[in-house]
Design an enzyme around this catalytic site. Sequence first.
Site, PDB file in Angstrom:
ATOM      1  N   HIS A  76      37.861  46.955  40.886  1.00  0.00           N
ATOM      2  CA  HIS A  76      36.162  47.019  40.964  1.00  0.00           C
ATOM      3  C   HIS A  76      35.685  48.073  40.639  1.00  0.00           C
ATOM      4  CE1 HIS A  76      32.745  47.136  43.789  1.00  0.00           C
ATOM      5  NE2 HIS A  76      32.681  45.626  43.088  1.00  0.00           N
TER       6      HIS A  76
ATOM      7  N   ASP B 196      31.932  41.861  41.416  1.00  0.00           N
ATOM      8  CA  ASP B 196      31.865  41.938  42.880  1.00  0.00           C
ATOM      9  C   ASP B 196      32.459  40.295  43.296  1.00  0.00           C
ATOM     10  OD1 ASP B 196      30.329  44.185  43.033  1.00  0.00           O
ATOM     11  OD2 ASP B 196      28.455  43.398  43.820  1.00  0.00           O
TER      12      ASP B 196
END
Length: 120
Positions: free
Chosen positions: A46, A92
Amino acid sequence: NLFQFKNMIQCAGTRSWTDYVSYGCYCGKGGSGTPVDQLDRCCKVHDDCYGDAEKIPKCKPYYKTYSYDCSEGKLTCKADNDECAAFICNCDRVAAICFAGAPYNDNNFMIDSKTRCNDI
């Protein structure tokens, strides 16, 4: 943005987003060293994804809002997002799904990053 990411995490999984704020070497602010487990690897991916998003002109992943749906734990990024928003939404979404599928080890919450997160 981070508020939407928090909501995605809660949509995809059963744990509170606060469980991920200080987990391992990469969940939360910054990151270094080798990820301690599968969940920490989700956070590193991420972080790297946000780094790639920042290469898009004027794209600020921590603040940019995007459109998405959450229905019964299924996350979908909407088609009306611009390039930056679509990229961040996917970062996300993938991370939230990764978090939900990774085992959570209480021993890796709030670890001493100075001793456990530095590559030798």
